[in-house]
Design a protein around this motif. Structure first.
Motif, mmCIF file in Angstrom:
data_model
loop_
_atom_site.group_PDB
_atom_site.id
_atom_site.type_symbol
_atom_site.label_atom_id
_atom_site.label_comp_id
_atom_site.label_asym_id
_atom_site.label_seq_id
_atom_site.Cartn_x
_atom_site.Cartn_y
_atom_site.Cartn_z
ATOM 1 N N GLU A 66 0.849 -1.186 0.000
ATOM 2 C CA GLU A 66 0.000 0.000 0.000
ATOM 3 C C GLU A 66 0.891 1.244 0.000
ATOM 4 O O GLU A 66 1.857 1.326 0.751
ATOM 5 N N GLY A 67 0.610 2.184 -0.888
ATOM 6 C CA GLY A 67 1.403 3.402 -1.000
ATOM 7 C C GLY A 67 2.386 3.386 -2.157
ATOM 8 O O GLY A 67 2.960 4.423 -2.495
ATOM 9 N N ASP A 68 2.605 2.227 -2.787
ATOM 10 C CA ASP A 68 3.498 2.158 -3.946
ATOM 11 C C ASP A 68 2.927 2.976 -5.103
ATOM 12 O O ASP A 68 1.710 3.038 -5.302
ATOM 13 N N THR A 69 3.819 3.599 -5.867
ATOM 14 C CA THR A 69 3.445 4.335 -7.070
ATOM 15 C C THR A 69 4.085 3.634 -8.263
ATOM 16 O O THR A 69 5.297 3.393 -8.264
ATOM 17 N N LEU A 70 3.279 3.307 -9.262
ATOM 18 C CA LEU A 70 3.774 2.649 -10.473
ATOM 19 C C LEU A 70 3.614 3.613 -11.638
ATOM 20 O O LEU A 70 2.532 4.160 -11.858
ATOM 21 N N ILE A 71 4.702 3.812 -12.368
ATOM 22 C CA ILE A 71 4.674 4.694 -13.536
ATOM 23 C C ILE A 71 5.063 3.867 -14.746
ATOM 24 O O ILE A 71 6.153 3.273 -14.775
ATOM 25 N N PHE A 72 4.155 3.811 -15.720
ATOM 26 C CA PHE A 72 4.407 3.074 -16.959
ATOM 27 C C PHE A 72 4.502 4.058 -18.114
ATOM 28 O O PHE A 72 3.791 5.062 -18.149
ATOM 29 N N GLN A 73 5.404 3.742 -19.059
ATOM 30 C CA GLN A 73 5.526 4.544 -20.275
ATOM 31 C C GLN A 73 5.319 3.632 -21.470
ATOM 32 O O GLN A 73 5.890 2.535 -21.539
#
Length: 185
Positions: free
Chosen positions: A37-44
């Motif tokens: 909980e709290g993880d940020t995932l950034i996809f390109q």
């Protein structure tokens, strides 16, 4: 009337005490433990688009016993991870399912991944290789054929046991790579 209540109570106790609780094995837990909980995932994407999601909740729990819905032999086990992209007008996060493990018998488990693509597969606990192809360095490939007529029309997910989804390919061939998981191929 009192004897009817006692009889019903005894039946409820009998049925609930007869069910056995299931547990996830080490491999199954690894599919859930990668995200917190709290993880940020950034996809390109291969087109340059960005997509940011936030892991907002993770639960592992046994289902409430229901004699009409379950066999009574095992209490189903659920492991769920939820994500959100944005807040609703009331300030709450717009939460959606991300990963769901479901186990209602000791020998097999169902895995669902809901994201920009959908993956669903039931696998035997003693043979997780039927779920995925092993690549290298703890990376696995999940392949989901969309159409039986066109075997090239597939969704592919690359999963790393330390980082979760590191890359996925849509049926249209667009490649999305995780920028926030610090994984080098």
């Amino acid at each position: 009337m009192k004897s009817l209540q006692v009889s019903i109570m005894l039946l409820v106790v009998l049925f609930t005490s007869c069910t056995k609780k299931l547990d996830f094995n080490k491999f199954e837990l690894s599919l859930l433990d990668v995200y917190k909980e709290g993880d940020t995932l950034i996809f390109q994407s291969s087109k340059g688009d960005l997509d940011t999601v936030y892991i907002v909740d993770k639960t592992i729990s046994h289902a409430q016993w229901n004699p009409l819905a379950h066999s009574g032999k095992y209490t189903p086990l659920n492991g769920k991870i939820y994500y959100a992209r944005k807040k609703l007008p009331n300030g709450q996060m717009n939460t959606r399912p991300f990963i769901h493990l479901y186990k209602n018998e000791p020998d097999s488990t169902s895995l669902y991944i809901f994201y920009n693509i959908f993956f669903s597969k039931k696998f035997r606990n003693d043979n997780p290789s039927e779920l995925m192809s092993v690549m290298q360095d703890g990376t696995y490939m999940f392949r989901n054929t969309i159409s039986k007529k066109d075997s090239d029309n597939q969704e592919v997910i690359y999963w790393n046991y330390k980082h979760g989804i590191i890359k996925y390919i849509t049926p249209e061939g667009v490649i999305w790579t995780c920028l926030s998981c610090n994984y080098e191929e």
